[in-house]
Design a protein around this motif. Sequence first.
Motif, PDB file in Angstrom:
ATOM      1  N   GLN A  94       0.706  -1.212  -0.076  1.00 27.10           N
ATOM      2  CA  GLN A  94      -0.006   0.062   0.059  1.00 27.10           C
ATOM      3  C   GLN A  94       0.843   1.300  -0.064  1.00 27.10           C
ATOM      4  OE1 GLN A  94      -2.384  -0.981   3.730  1.00 27.10           O
ATOM      5  NE2 GLN A  94      -3.961  -0.429   2.333  1.00 27.10           N
ATOM      6  N   TRP A  95       0.488   2.235  -0.511  1.00 28.40           N
ATOM      7  CA  TRP A  95       1.201   3.448  -0.626  1.00 28.40           C
ATOM      8  C   TRP A  95       0.818   3.973   0.889  1.00 28.40           C
ATOM      9  CZ3 TRP A  95       4.469   4.265  -4.188  1.00 28.40           C
ATOM     10  CH2 TRP A  95       4.432   3.819  -5.206  1.00 28.40           C
ATOM     11  N   PRO A  96       1.809   4.356   1.697  1.00 26.66           N
ATOM     12  CA  PRO A  96       1.747   5.010   2.982  1.00 26.66           C
ATOM     13  C   PRO A  96       0.714   6.220   2.994  1.00 26.66           C
ATOM     14  CG  PRO A  96       3.878   4.624   2.447  1.00 26.66           C
ATOM     15  CD  PRO A  96       3.261   4.376   1.477  1.00 26.66           C
ATOM     16  N   GLU A  97       0.591   7.082   1.974  1.00 26.80           N
ATOM     17  CA  GLU A  97      -0.228   8.144   1.891  1.00 26.80           C
ATOM     18  C   GLU A  97      -1.590   7.662   1.560  1.00 26.80           C
ATOM     19  OE1 GLU A  97       3.657   9.225  -0.172  1.00 26.80           O
ATOM     20  OE2 GLU A  97       2.397   7.433   0.202  1.00 26.80           O
ATOM     21  N   PHE A  98      -1.876   6.554   1.118  1.00 25.01           N
ATOM     22  CA  PHE A  98      -3.321   6.175   0.484  1.00 25.01           C
ATOM     23  C   PHE A  98      -3.750   5.033   1.299  1.00 25.01           C
ATOM     24  CE2 PHE A  98      -1.173   8.700  -2.778  1.00 25.01           C
ATOM     25  CZ  PHE A  98      -2.255   9.536  -2.814  1.00 25.01           C
ATOM     26  N   THR A  99      -3.798   4.776   2.669  1.00 19.07           N
ATOM     27  CA  THR A  99      -4.192   3.506   3.139  1.00 19.07           C
ATOM     28  C   THR A  99      -5.655   3.308   3.231  1.00 19.07           C
ATOM     29  OG1 THR A  99      -3.975   4.733   5.196  1.00 19.07           O
ATOM     30  CG2 THR A  99      -2.032   3.488   4.664  1.00 19.07           C
ATOM     31  N   GLN A 100      -6.362   4.300   2.968  1.00 17.20           N
ATOM     32  CA  GLN A 100      -7.914   4.214   2.543  1.00 17.20           C
ATOM     33  C   GLN A 100      -8.209   3.239   1.683  1.00 17.20           C
ATOM     34  OE1 GLN A 100      -6.154   6.871   1.913  1.00 17.20           O
ATOM     35  NE2 GLN A 100      -7.093   8.298   0.441  1.00 17.20           N
ATOM     36  N   TYR A 190      -0.474  13.029 -11.444  1.00 17.25           N
ATOM     37  CA  TYR A 190       0.168  12.151 -10.651  1.00 17.25           C
ATOM     38  C   TYR A 190       1.127  11.350 -11.079  1.00 17.25           C
ATOM     39  CZ  TYR A 190       0.456   8.149  -7.327  1.00 17.25           C
ATOM     40  OH  TYR A 190       0.786   7.290  -6.307  1.00 17.25           O
ATOM     41  N   ASN A 191       0.954  10.573 -12.284  1.00 18.33           N
ATOM     42  CA  ASN A 191       1.867   9.818 -12.851  1.00 18.33           C
ATOM     43  C   ASN A 191       3.354  10.440 -13.231  1.00 18.33           C
ATOM     44  OD1 ASN A 191       0.463   7.545 -12.503  1.00 18.33           O
ATOM     45  ND2 ASN A 191      -0.461   7.618 -14.712  1.00 18.33           N
ATOM     46  N   THR A 192       3.467  11.687 -13.508  1.00 17.42           N
ATOM     47  CA  THR A 192       4.443  12.357 -13.972  1.00 17.42           C
ATOM     48  C   THR A 192       5.481  13.004 -12.765  1.00 17.42           C
ATOM     49  OG1 THR A 192       3.070  14.417 -14.628  1.00 17.42           O
ATOM     50  CG2 THR A 192       3.586  12.661 -16.298  1.00 17.42           C
ATOM     51  N   ASP A 193       4.518  13.664 -11.919  1.00 17.23           N
ATOM     52  CA  ASP A 193       5.284  14.502 -10.733  1.00 17.23           C
ATOM     53  C   ASP A 193       5.267  13.723  -9.607  1.00 17.23           C
ATOM     54  OD1 ASP A 193       2.317  15.871 -10.976  1.00 17.23           O
ATOM     55  OD2 ASP A 193       3.303  16.030  -8.956  1.00 17.23           O
ATOM     56  N   TYR A 194       4.580  12.894  -9.068  1.00 16.49           N
ATOM     57  CA  TYR A 194       4.504  12.268  -7.899  1.00 16.49           C
ATOM     58  C   TYR A 194       5.822  11.595  -7.483  1.00 16.49           C
ATOM     59  CZ  TYR A 194       3.036   9.232  -4.223  1.00 16.49           C
ATOM     60  OH  TYR A 194       2.955   8.716  -2.539  1.00 16.49           O
ATOM     61  N   HIS A 195       6.216  10.804  -8.419  1.00 18.80           N
ATOM     62  CA  HIS A 195       7.362   9.801  -8.077  1.00 18.80           C
ATOM     63  C   HIS A 195       8.829  10.523  -8.619  1.00 18.80           C
ATOM     64  CE1 HIS A 195       9.841   6.189  -7.809  1.00 18.80           C
ATOM     65  NE2 HIS A 195      10.033   6.236  -9.195  1.00 18.80           N
ATOM     66  N   ASN A 196       8.944  10.746  -9.591  1.00 22.47           N
ATOM     67  CA  ASN A 196      10.384  11.179 -10.225  1.00 22.47           C
ATOM     68  C   ASN A 196       9.941  12.041 -11.296  1.00 22.47           C
ATOM     69  OD1 ASN A 196      12.903  11.644 -11.645  1.00 22.47           O
ATOM     70  ND2 ASN A 196      13.610  10.003 -10.266  1.00 22.47           N
TER      71      ASN A 196
END
Length: 335
Positions: A94-100, A190-196
């Motif tokens: 799970q993503w720690p920020e999205f445990t819902q 989200y897919n372009t800036d969230y990670h790298n």
Amino acid sequence: MRLSALLAGLATLSGALAEKKRLIIDTDMLNFDDDPLAIGLANIFENWGEVELIGVMSSINSRYACPGFDAINTYFGHPDVPTAIQKPVDNLTQWPEFTQYGDYLTGLTYNFTEDIRDGSKTPDPVSSYRYLLSTSADNSITIAVIGFFDNMYHLMNSGPDQISPYTGAELLTSKVRELVVQANDEGYSYNTDYHNATFAEAVLNWWPGKLTFASDDVGENTVIGTRITTELDVTKNPIGYALRANIGYGKKHYVWDAVAVYYAVCGLDDVFKWKYQSGRVNLNASAYATWETNATSQQNSIQFKISNATYAERLENILLWEPHRPVPPRTYCRN
């Protein structure tokens, strides 16, 4: 049947098979609902004769991602679709920020038929990409990036090796007929800036061929799940299981990635029309996108032609299909 008629029929069939789209999905499947639906959708369309799914790549590091892919592919009759993941692997579910949003990767790995069990046993994504591209005809591959851009970035920068004498950039240029990305044509994604952001910026600003954006405008306006989470047998159907474990019984949610894969397989079909065409997206260092008109570019962005509710109903109906059922008659997505 006369021999001439038989040969003509075989030639027509051969041509149809040769023209079937060949699809690679690159996903960040962890604990969002749309990734397993997107992979399931590609499998269903393969069973319907519209596409050949030739690879699923993970742009995250969870050891459970590839077993999850394999569980879905196996259920739909495609257990040999190659999968690959970045190394080293980790135990994230799970993503720690999205445990819902609930974990479904563990259940897909241990409760469904698959023969990977641990992503550490799979190849490197760059090597897998290089093999799949080098052994394919020119201009024959569609890549749907519905996650992060790590694999595409490293592939683009790869050099000649024992697999192919060509660089990754050369293979992408010659073998890929269209890159489809779940990302916005303007603003942040989200897919372009969230990670790298560096990876997305480098790949999308470089891309020399056809590139189509399936933005949040279409993804966030496609909301499904009520029937999938209640009508499918979640002990047998992995996408039914994944969605119920993720959002709950009788719930519904946005399905950004499934919309992108629908377009990757079916094209505009009767669903979409161009929002922007003959331009290109420019990403800055933080992956903020700006659309620029460019008559020589092959970049595009889609928007709905039919109502989002009509499309959502169709998409959910497709995802309710199971392998023991006959292929339904339809007027849409006929490649």
